[in-house]
Design a protein around this motif. Structure first.
Motif, PDB file in Angstrom:
ATOM      1  N   ASP A 111       0.719  -1.124   0.189  1.00 30.52           N
ATOM      2  CA  ASP A 111       0.034  -0.025  -0.175  1.00 30.52           C
ATOM      3  C   ASP A 111       0.724   1.180   0.029  1.00 30.52           C
ATOM      4  OD1 ASP A 111       1.117  -0.263   2.637  1.00 30.52           O
ATOM      5  OD2 ASP A 111      -0.953   0.097   3.609  1.00 30.52           O
ATOM      6  N   ARG A 112       2.091   1.120  -0.119  1.00 36.38           N
ATOM      7  CA  ARG A 112       3.198   2.228  -0.284  1.00 36.38           C
ATOM      8  C   ARG A 112       3.650   2.497  -1.422  1.00 36.38           C
ATOM      9  NH1 ARG A 112       4.411   3.518   5.031  1.00 36.38           N
ATOM     10  NH2 ARG A 112       6.455   4.427   4.509  1.00 36.38           N
ATOM     11  N   VAL A 113       2.388   2.880  -2.327  1.00 36.39           N
ATOM     12  CA  VAL A 113       2.870   3.151  -3.733  1.00 36.39           C
ATOM     13  C   VAL A 113       2.300   4.623  -3.916  1.00 36.39           C
ATOM     14  CG1 VAL A 113       2.187   2.590  -6.121  1.00 36.39           C
ATOM     15  CG2 VAL A 113       2.247   0.896  -4.121  1.00 36.39           C
ATOM     16  N   ILE A 114       3.437   5.206  -5.097  1.00 36.93           N
ATOM     17  CA  ILE A 114       3.431   6.318  -5.745  1.00 36.93           C
ATOM     18  C   ILE A 114       3.263   5.942  -7.294  1.00 36.93           C
ATOM     19  CG2 ILE A 114       3.985   8.806  -6.328  1.00 36.93           C
ATOM     20  CD1 ILE A 114       5.379   8.668  -3.289  1.00 36.93           C
ATOM     21  N   VAL A 115       2.283   6.479  -7.858  1.00 37.28           N
ATOM     22  CA  VAL A 115       2.102   6.345  -9.542  1.00 37.28           C
ATOM     23  C   VAL A 115       2.694   7.450  -9.864  1.00 37.28           C
ATOM     24  CG1 VAL A 115       0.585   6.114 -11.376  1.00 37.28           C
ATOM     25  CG2 VAL A 115       0.154   4.745  -9.408  1.00 37.28           C
ATOM     26  N   CYS A 116       3.847   7.196 -10.801  1.00 36.13           N
ATOM     27  CA  CYS A 116       4.505   8.326 -11.564  1.00 36.13           C
ATOM     28  C   CYS A 116       4.097   8.261 -13.184  1.00 36.13           C
ATOM     29  CB  CYS A 116       6.136   8.359 -11.837  1.00 36.13           C
ATOM     30  SG  CYS A 116       6.691   8.076  -9.867  1.00 36.13           S
ATOM     31  N   LEU A 117       3.208   9.299 -13.281  1.00 37.57           N
ATOM     32  CA  LEU A 117       2.595   9.423 -14.452  1.00 37.57           C
ATOM     33  C   LEU A 117       3.623  10.082 -15.551  1.00 37.57           C
ATOM     34  CD1 LEU A 117       0.128   8.274 -16.034  1.00 37.57           C
ATOM     35  CD2 LEU A 117      -0.970  10.426 -15.375  1.00 37.57           C
ATOM     36  N   ASN A 118       4.560   9.505 -16.315  1.00 38.18           N
ATOM     37  CA  ASN A 118       5.560   9.994 -17.156  1.00 38.18           C
ATOM     38  C   ASN A 118       5.392  10.165 -18.330  1.00 38.18           C
ATOM     39  OD1 ASN A 118       8.329  11.041 -17.319  1.00 38.18           O
ATOM     40  ND2 ASN A 118       9.064   9.110 -17.911  1.00 38.18           N
ATOM     41  N   LEU A 119       6.187  10.914 -19.050  1.00 33.94           N
ATOM     42  CA  LEU A 119       5.991  11.058 -20.421  1.00 33.94           C
ATOM     43  C   LEU A 119       4.723  12.161 -20.708  1.00 33.94           C
ATOM     44  CD1 LEU A 119       6.969   7.650 -22.082  1.00 33.94           C
ATOM     45  CD2 LEU A 119       8.241   9.713 -21.842  1.00 33.94           C
ATOM     46  N   MET A 120       4.280  12.920 -19.848  1.00 30.03           N
ATOM     47  CA  MET A 120       3.073  13.930 -19.931  1.00 30.03           C
ATOM     48  C   MET A 120       3.408  14.914 -20.965  1.00 30.03           C
ATOM     49  SD  MET A 120       0.570  13.174 -17.853  1.00 30.03           S
ATOM     50  CE  MET A 120      -0.318  14.742 -17.556  1.00 30.03           C
ATOM     51  N   ASP A 121       4.706  15.305 -21.315  1.00 30.47           N
ATOM     52  CA  ASP A 121       4.848  16.129 -22.403  1.00 30.47           C
ATOM     53  C   ASP A 121       4.649  15.474 -23.698  1.00 30.47           C
ATOM     54  OD1 ASP A 121       7.172  14.198 -21.924  1.00 30.47           O
ATOM     55  OD2 ASP A 121       8.543  15.622 -22.826  1.00 30.47           O
ATOM     56  N   GLU A 122       4.727  14.168 -24.063  1.00 30.48           N
ATOM     57  CA  GLU A 122       4.329  13.570 -25.025  1.00 30.48           C
ATOM     58  C   GLU A 122       2.908  13.432 -25.183  1.00 30.48           C
ATOM     59  OE1 GLU A 122       5.977  12.261 -27.566  1.00 30.48           O
ATOM     60  OE2 GLU A 122       7.797  13.308 -26.380  1.00 30.48           O
ATOM     61  N   ALA A 123       2.160  13.087 -23.955  1.00 33.04           N
ATOM     62  CA  ALA A 123       0.646  13.019 -23.999  1.00 33.04           C
ATOM     63  C   ALA A 123       0.170  14.377 -24.198  1.00 33.04           C
ATOM     64  CB  ALA A 123       0.153  12.756 -22.361  1.00 33.04           C
ATOM     65  N   ARG A 124       0.828  15.368 -24.081  1.00 30.85           N
ATOM     66  CA  ARG A 124       0.032  16.844 -24.291  1.00 30.85           C
ATOM     67  C   ARG A 124       0.198  17.109 -26.019  1.00 30.85           C
ATOM     68  NH1 ARG A 124       2.503  18.445 -19.428  1.00 30.85           N
ATOM     69  NH2 ARG A 124       4.462  19.037 -20.084  1.00 30.85           N
ATOM     70  N   LYS A 125       1.402  16.483 -26.507  1.00 31.53           N
ATOM     71  CA  LYS A 125       1.425  16.535 -27.807  1.00 31.53           C
ATOM     72  C   LYS A 125       0.567  15.798 -28.726  1.00 31.53           C
ATOM     73  CE  LYS A 125       6.608  17.258 -27.754  1.00 31.53           C
ATOM     74  NZ  LYS A 125       7.924  16.536 -28.198  1.00 31.53           N
ATOM     75  N   LYS A 126       0.234  14.921 -28.093  1.00 31.34           N
ATOM     76  CA  LYS A 126      -0.882  14.065 -28.576  1.00 31.34           C
ATOM     77  C   LYS A 126      -2.390  14.547 -28.356  1.00 31.34           C
ATOM     78  CE  LYS A 126       1.897   9.824 -29.017  1.00 31.34           C
ATOM     79  NZ  LYS A 126       1.897   8.493 -28.821  1.00 31.34           N
ATOM     80  N   GLY A 127      -2.506  15.508 -27.678  1.00 35.16           N
ATOM     81  CA  GLY A 127      -3.657  16.244 -27.326  1.00 35.16           C
ATOM     82  C   GLY A 127      -4.375  15.707 -26.295  1.00 35.16           C
ATOM     83  N   MET A 128      -3.678  14.643 -25.541  1.00 38.29           N
ATOM     84  CA  MET A 128      -4.186  13.780 -24.507  1.00 38.29           C
ATOM     85  C   MET A 128      -4.360  14.628 -23.317  1.00 38.29           C
ATOM     86  SD  MET A 128      -2.110  10.242 -25.443  1.00 38.29           S
ATOM     87  CE  MET A 128      -3.171   9.288 -24.043  1.00 38.29           C
ATOM     88  N   ILE A 129      -5.675  14.471 -22.540  1.00 34.18           N
ATOM     89  CA  ILE A 129      -5.756  15.039 -21.165  1.00 34.18           C
ATOM     90  C   ILE A 129      -6.182  14.010 -20.097  1.00 34.18           C
ATOM     91  CG2 ILE A 129      -7.397  16.671 -19.855  1.00 34.18           C
ATOM     92  CD1 ILE A 129      -7.887  18.265 -22.601  1.00 34.18           C
ATOM     93  N   ASP A 131      -6.901  13.315 -16.385  1.00 27.91           N
ATOM     94  CA  ASP A 131      -7.498  13.741 -14.888  1.00 27.91           C
ATOM     95  C   ASP A 131      -6.677  12.876 -13.974  1.00 27.91           C
ATOM     96  OD1 ASP A 131      -8.651  14.470 -12.621  1.00 27.91           O
ATOM     97  OD2 ASP A 131     -10.813  14.203 -13.470  1.00 27.91           O
ATOM     98  N   THR A 132      -5.750  13.552 -13.406  1.00 26.64           N
ATOM     99  CA  THR A 132      -4.709  12.650 -12.373  1.00 26.64           C
ATOM    100  C   THR A 132      -5.169  12.663 -10.884  1.00 26.64           C
ATOM    101  OG1 THR A 132      -3.471  15.128 -12.018  1.00 26.64           O
ATOM    102  CG2 THR A 132      -2.532  13.208 -13.764  1.00 26.64           C
ATOM    103  N   ALA A 133      -6.138  13.665 -10.738  1.00 24.97           N
ATOM    104  CA  ALA A 133      -6.758  13.782  -9.421  1.00 24.97           C
ATOM    105  C   ALA A 133      -7.795  12.685  -9.417  1.00 24.97           C
ATOM    106  CB  ALA A 133      -7.358  15.202  -9.328  1.00 24.97           C
TER     107      ALA A 133
END
Length: 243
Positions: A111-129, A131-133
Motif C-alpha cells: 500500500d506504499r505506492v506512488i504512481v508516476c505518470l511519466n511522458l506527460m509532455d508526449e501526452a500533451r503533444k498528442k492532445g491527451m488530457i 485527470d490525475t486527481a
C-alpha cells in the motif's frame, strides 16, 4: 545517532522512462552489478531530499510480476521481501491502458505506492488530457504527473515521497475484484495463508499466487522464512491445488 535511510523501489514497464527518472534522481550517485545468484542487472542509487538520505533500487522493467522470467522474479521478490518504504510505479501517460496492469499488480502487493505518470509532455503533444486527481482517487494512491527528461514534476514527486515515508499520506489501494469462482477460492484459502504468513506478507496476494500455481513464490517464501515455515507453506500450496 544515525539517520534513517529510506528505501525506494522503482518499477515499471520497459520504455516508460523509468531509467531516465532514476538518472535524474540519483545523478552520479549510482552503481550497477548483478542481483545475487542472477544474471539480471542490479541498479542502485542514492539521493538526498531535505537533509534525508534515500536509497533507490531500479527494478528490471517488466510487464507483469507473475514470475514468468528472472526479471519478474527479481522485481516481485524485492517488493515483497525487500519491503521498500515506497514503491514508485512509472507509467507511460500515452499508453495508460497497457501500463495500468503492472500498477494494479503492485497495489495488490503493497500500500506504499506512488504512481508516476511519466511522458506527460508526449501526452500533451498528442492532445491527451489525463485527470490525475480522479485517477489518484480511483487507484487510492498518489499520482504525480512527470516529464522526467525535462525534470518536470520532480520536486512534487520528491515531496510526495517524503510525506509518504513520514506517514503523512494514507493510501487505500484499489482492490481488484475477480470472478465469483476465484473470489470463493480466495476466501477458502485466506485463513490458512494468514496462519502461515501472519501480517508479514499480503495474504490475499499470496493466496492468488498459490491459486495460480506460482511455485517460485513458494520457494522464495521458504527461503526468506525459518525452516518451520516449509511445512505450513507446502500445506497451503497443496490446499490451493485442491480448491
Amino acid at each position: 545517532m544515525n539517520k534513517k535511510k529510506y528505501t525506494v523501489a522503482l518499477a515499471g514497464n520497459p520504455n516508460t522512462g523509468k531509467s531516465t527518472l532514476f538518472n535524474v534522481l540519483t545523478g552520479l550517485r549510482q552503481h550497477t552489478g548483478n542481483w545475487p545468484g542472477k544474471t539480471v542487472i542490479h541498479a542502485e542509487g542514492f539521493f538526498t531530499y531535505k537533509n534525508e538520505e534515500y536509497q533507490i533500487i531500479d527494478l528490471p522493467g517488466t510487464y507483469s510480476l507473475y514470475s514468468n522470467s528472472a526479471d519478474e522474479e527479481v522485481a516481485r521478490d524485492f517488493i515483497i521481501f525487500g519491503k521498500p518504504d515506497v514503491t514508485l510505479v512509472v507509467l507511460d501517460a500515452t499508453a495508460l491502458e497497457r501500463n495500468l496492469n503492472l500498477a494494479l499488480q503492485v497495489l495488490e502487493m503493497t500500500d506504499r505506492v506512488i504512481v508516476c505518470l511519466n511522458l506527460m509532455d508526449e501526452a500533451r503533444k498528442k492532445g491527451m488530457i489525463i485527470d490525475t486527481a480522479n485517477l489518484s482517487k480511483k487507484l487510492g494512491v498518489p499520482v504525480v504527473p512527470l516529464a522526467a527528461r525535462n525534470k518536470e514534476g520532480i520536486e512534487e514527486l520528491l515531496e510526495t515521497i517524503a510525506r509518504m515515508v513520514h506517514g503523512e499520506i494514507k493510501t487505500t489501494p484499489l482492490a481488484v475484484s475477480y470472478s465469483r469462482a476465484i473470489e470463493e477460492k480466495i476466501t477458502k484459502l485466506l485463513p490458512l495463508v494468514k496462519e502461515v504468513v501472519g501480517e508479514e506478507y499480503p495474504a490475499r496476494w499470496v493466496a492468488l499466487r498459490l491459486l495460480d500455481g506460482d511455485t517460485s513464490l513458494l520457494h522464495a517464501l521458504q527461503h526468506h522464512r525459518h525452516h518451520f515455515f516449509r511445512e505450513g507453506s507446502a500445506h497451503a500450496c497443496h490446499c490451493a491445488k485442491s480448491i
